[in-house]
Design an enzyme around this catalytic site. Structure first.
Site, short mmCIF file in Angstrom:
data_model
loop_
_atom_site.label_atom_id
_atom_site.label_comp_id
_atom_site.label_asym_id
_atom_site.label_seq_id
_atom_site.Cartn_x
_atom_site.Cartn_y
_atom_site.Cartn_z
N GLY A 21 0.79 -1.22 0.00
CA GLY A 21 0.00 0.00 0.00
C GLY A 21 0.82 1.27 0.00
N ASN A 23 -8.42 3.71 8.25
CA ASN A 23 -7.76 2.58 8.89
C ASN A 23 -7.90 2.60 10.41
OD1 ASN A 23 -5.97 4.92 8.31
ND2 ASN A 23 -4.49 3.81 9.57
N GLN A 73 -7.67 -0.74 3.45
CA GLN A 73 -8.56 -1.34 4.45
C GLN A 73 -9.87 -1.84 3.85
OE1 GLN A 73 -7.72 -2.01 7.56
NE2 GLN A 73 -5.76 -0.96 7.45
N SER A 124 -3.12 -3.63 -0.49
CA SER A 124 -2.01 -4.36 0.13
C SER A 124 -2.44 -5.78 0.46
CB SER A 124 -1.58 -3.63 1.41
OG SER A 124 -0.46 -4.26 1.99
N GLY A 125 -1.59 -6.74 0.14
CA GLY A 125 -1.92 -8.15 0.32
C GLY A 125 -2.03 -8.61 1.76
N HIS A 126 -1.22 -8.05 2.65
CA HIS A 126 -1.19 -8.59 4.01
C HIS A 126 -2.38 -8.16 4.86
CE1 HIS A 126 0.35 -5.18 6.58
NE2 HIS A 126 0.61 -4.70 5.39
N THR A 130 12.64 -7.56 -10.71
CA THR A 130 12.17 -8.93 -10.91
C THR A 130 10.87 -9.15 -10.13
OG1 THR A 130 14.43 -9.72 -11.17
CG2 THR A 130 12.75 -11.37 -10.63
N CYS A 184 1.33 1.84 11.89
CA CYS A 184 2.46 2.57 11.34
C CYS A 184 2.94 3.68 12.26
CB CYS A 184 2.10 3.16 9.97
SG CYS A 184 1.60 1.90 8.79
#
EC number: 2.8.1.7
Length: 394
Positions: free
Chosen positions: A73, A153, A181, A201-203, A239, A327
């Site tokens: 994110g 968030n 979120q 964001s994936g997590h 990559t 954060c």
């Protein structure tokens, strides 16, 4: 005896689902090829990325070529703002955002101010909602971008995204939303909602850390954020994180497929938590909109209580929670979000965020409230401010 663990900080991060891990594992060992090479194991990985892009595109009603994989994110937010500023500076140097954005947006805006851009930071109402009339009034001929988060968030308030996007487009302004979120917690249709760019964001969705995507509508003229190779159609060098991409796509697929049923259960637990806290703990204030709220978010401020002390005592009971954004958890300053919705410093310091998942039961919720009641009472008994307040109000 092993301590009971109840994890209620899913806005900070989530565990990787077993199905997601299973999908990822072969790409660490057997299918490790670099997708940019020409031999067969690399070609297979290139196809796997293509397939993952298609899966993700369907979750927000767009086409695969509009999905760009990132490290998460914060990178997506930085890319959207900085690249837009660079590409559209000849049109103007004015950007509109809000006072309650994630720091990935706010700090990027502060950086852009050092480069000559002017930022308007909109106020929000007491529930954290953007005032559409004030947004409209803030648009100028040199405005190039509006960036408003989909859902906050900290307090969970869901913004009127489609309306904001409509206003932006009526004035010829690009619209970006940080949906970290909201993604897979609420339905998102980038076409119907007039979204030009969107960060995820994936997590946050039971996927791996270090992966996310930025949706960029076709025709939006922003360039590379990371220079080097030709990956991501020459827009994001490096990559490809194949394992992360596979995990993100699998997590998004699972979360989207069961969204309706999962969030309905989360809402039941969320509302149970809210109702019990409001009924059983005096001088507690719910933060954020009661209805326009993420299914998994509960945020309260407790008068005469210090947030960090609450977290330490909750942890001693096996309860993982937060006083705001992960954060900024190292900061002693009160939440900028809570201050923006009008809370005084002393009350903002006593905030608690509980963010649930489909793994949290009503029994877990009751365990949390039962312990929270004891902890708040204990901390208030030690507070001279609370003692004075009680004496004055007898």
């Amino acid at each position: 005896m092993e301590k009971k663990l109840i994890y209620m900080d899913n806005a900070a991060t989530t565990p990787v689902k077993p199905e997601v891990l299973d999908a990822m594992l072969p790409y660490f060992t057997e299918k490790f090829g670099n997708p940019s090479s020409i031999y067969s194991i690399s070609s297979e990985n290139k196809k796997a990325i293509t397939d993952a892009r298609e899966v993700i595109a369907k979750t927000i009603n767009t086409t695969p070529e509009n999905i760009y994989f990132t490290a998460g994110g914060s990178e997506s937010d930085n890319w959207a703002l900085k690249a837009t500023a660079d590409a559209y500076a000849s049109k103007g140097k004015h950007i509109i955002t809000t006072k309650i954005e994630h720091h990935a947006i706010l700090h990027t805006c502060e950086y852009l101010e050092t480069k000559g851009f002017e930022i308007t930071y909109l106020d929000v109402d007491e529930n954290g909602l953007v005032k559409l009339d004030e947004l409209t009034a803030a648009i100028r001929p040199d405005t190039i971008l509006i960036s408003v988060m989909f859902a906050n968030n900290e307090i969970g308030t869901i913004e009127p995204i489609a309306e904001i996007g409509k206003i932006a487009h009526e004035h010829g302004v690009l619209f970006h939303t940080d949906a970290v979120q909201a993604y897979t917690q609420v339905p998102i249709d980038v076409e119907a909602m007039n979204i030009d760019m969107m960060s995820t964001s994936g997590h946050k969705i039971n996927g791996p850390k270090g992966i996310g995507f930025l949706y960029i509508r076709k025709g939006v003229k922003i360039k590379s954020f990371i220079h080097g190779g030709a990956q991501e159609r020459h827009r994001r060098a490096g990559t490809e994180n194949v394992t992360g991409i596979i995990g993100l796509a699998k997590a998004a697929e699972i979360a989207t497929a069961n969204m309706k049923e999962r969030t309905a259960e989360e809402i039941k637990v969320r509302d149970h938590l809210i109702e019990r806290i409001e009924k059983e703990i005096p001088y507690a204030k719910l933060n954020g909109d009661r209805v326009k709220r993420l299914p998994n978010n509960v945020n309260f401020s407790f008068q005469f209580v210090e947030g960090e002390s609450m977290l330490i005592l909750l942890d001693s009971k096996g309860i993982c929670a937060s006083s705001g954004s992960a954060c900024t958890s190292g900061s002693l300053d009160p939440s900028h979000v809570l201050l923006a919705i009008g809370l005084p410093h002393e009350i903002a310091h006593g905030s608690l965020r509980l963010t649930i998942s489909d793994q949290i039961t009503m029994e877990d919720a009751d365990y949390v409230v039962d312990n929270l009641k004891e902890i708040v009472n204990h901390l208030r008994e030690m507070s001279p401010l609370y003692e004075d307040f009680i004496k004055k109000n007898k």
